[in-house]
Design a protein around this motif. Structure first.
Motif, PDB file in Angstrom:
ATOM      1  N   THR A  59      28.733 116.912 167.636  1.00 20.45           N
ATOM      2  CA  THR A  59      27.931 115.697 167.558  1.00 20.45           C
ATOM      3  C   THR A  59      28.779 114.555 168.102  1.00 20.45           C
ATOM      4  O   THR A  59      29.953 114.444 167.740  1.00 20.45           O
ATOM      5  CB  THR A  59      27.533 115.405 166.100  1.00 20.45           C
ATOM      6  OG1 THR A  59      26.788 116.519 165.602  1.00 20.45           O
ATOM      7  CG2 THR A  59      26.687 114.153 165.998  1.00 20.45           C
ATOM      8  N   PRO A  60      28.210 113.728 168.961  1.00 19.03           N
ATOM      9  CA  PRO A  60      28.988 112.601 169.477  1.00 19.03           C
ATOM     10  C   PRO A  60      29.387 111.662 168.346  1.00 19.03           C
ATOM     11  O   PRO A  60      28.677 111.543 167.344  1.00 19.03           O
ATOM     12  CB  PRO A  60      28.035 111.924 170.459  1.00 19.03           C
ATOM     13  CG  PRO A  60      26.679 112.384 170.086  1.00 19.03           C
ATOM     14  CD  PRO A  60      26.843 113.735 169.455  1.00 19.03           C
ATOM     15  N   ARG A  61      30.537 111.020 168.527  1.00 18.73           N
ATOM     16  CA  ARG A  61      31.033 110.093 167.510  1.00 18.73           C
ATOM     17  C   ARG A  61      31.481 108.796 168.155  1.00 18.73           C
ATOM     18  O   ARG A  61      31.717 108.739 169.348  1.00 18.73           O
ATOM     19  CB  ARG A  61      32.200 110.714 166.748  1.00 18.73           C
ATOM     20  CG  ARG A  61      31.815 111.942 165.962  1.00 18.73           C
ATOM     21  CD  ARG A  61      32.925 112.450 165.101  1.00 18.73           C
ATOM     22  NE  ARG A  61      34.077 112.817 165.915  1.00 18.73           N
ATOM     23  CZ  ARG A  61      35.182 113.337 165.434  1.00 18.73           C
ATOM     24  NH1 ARG A  61      35.299 113.554 164.153  1.00 18.73           N
ATOM     25  NH2 ARG A  61      36.184 113.641 166.229  1.00 18.73           N
ATOM     26  N   GLY A  62      31.607 107.788 167.317  1.00 17.33           N
ATOM     27  CA  GLY A  62      32.146 106.503 167.753  1.00 17.33           C
ATOM     28  C   GLY A  62      31.338 105.873 168.870  1.00 17.33           C
ATOM     29  O   GLY A  62      30.109 105.934 168.883  1.00 17.33           O
ATOM     30  N   ILE A  63      32.054 105.312 169.822  1.00 18.74           N
ATOM     31  CA  ILE A  63      31.405 104.617 170.932  1.00 18.74           C
ATOM     32  C   ILE A  63      30.552 105.567 171.753  1.00 18.74           C
ATOM     33  O   ILE A  63      29.528 105.165 172.316  1.00 18.74           O
ATOM     34  CB  ILE A  63      32.454 103.885 171.812  1.00 18.74           C
ATOM     35  CG1 ILE A  63      31.766 102.983 172.842  1.00 18.74           C
ATOM     36  CG2 ILE A  63      33.370 104.870 172.521  1.00 18.74           C
ATOM     37  CD1 ILE A  63      31.116 101.771 172.247  1.00 18.74           C
TER      38      ILE A  63
END
Length: 81
Positions: A59-63
């Motif tokens: 899962t993408p995280r942060g910016i």
């Protein structure tokens, strides 16, 4: 007024709810006629990252989460027009 830690967490959780399921992510990208590489270049990640996000492996995280959600919204808006 500064946001409390709890407000920041709630805000981040709301963003996560805006992230479609992996199968839908791929369908949105394909409907926009973009390759995984083209999307990756637009977001600033590798093609493999997009592949993993669409397969539900990661899962993408942060910016990158923010950029990915913005890209999905833009692709949806384009298809709706």
């Amino acid at each position: 007024m500064t946001a409390t830690v709890a407000e920041k967490i709630r805000s981040r959780l709301q963003v996560r709810r805006d992230l479609p399921m992996p199968e839908e992510r791929r369908a949105i990208r394909e409907a926009a006629d973009l390759s995984q590489q083209e999307l990756a270049d637009a977001i600033g990640v590798t093609r493999q990252a997009v592949s993993h996000w669409e397969a539900g492996i990661r899962t993408p995280r942060g910016i990158f989460l923010d950029r990915y959600i913005d890209a999905i919204r833009a692709m949806r808006d384009r298809d709706a027009a």
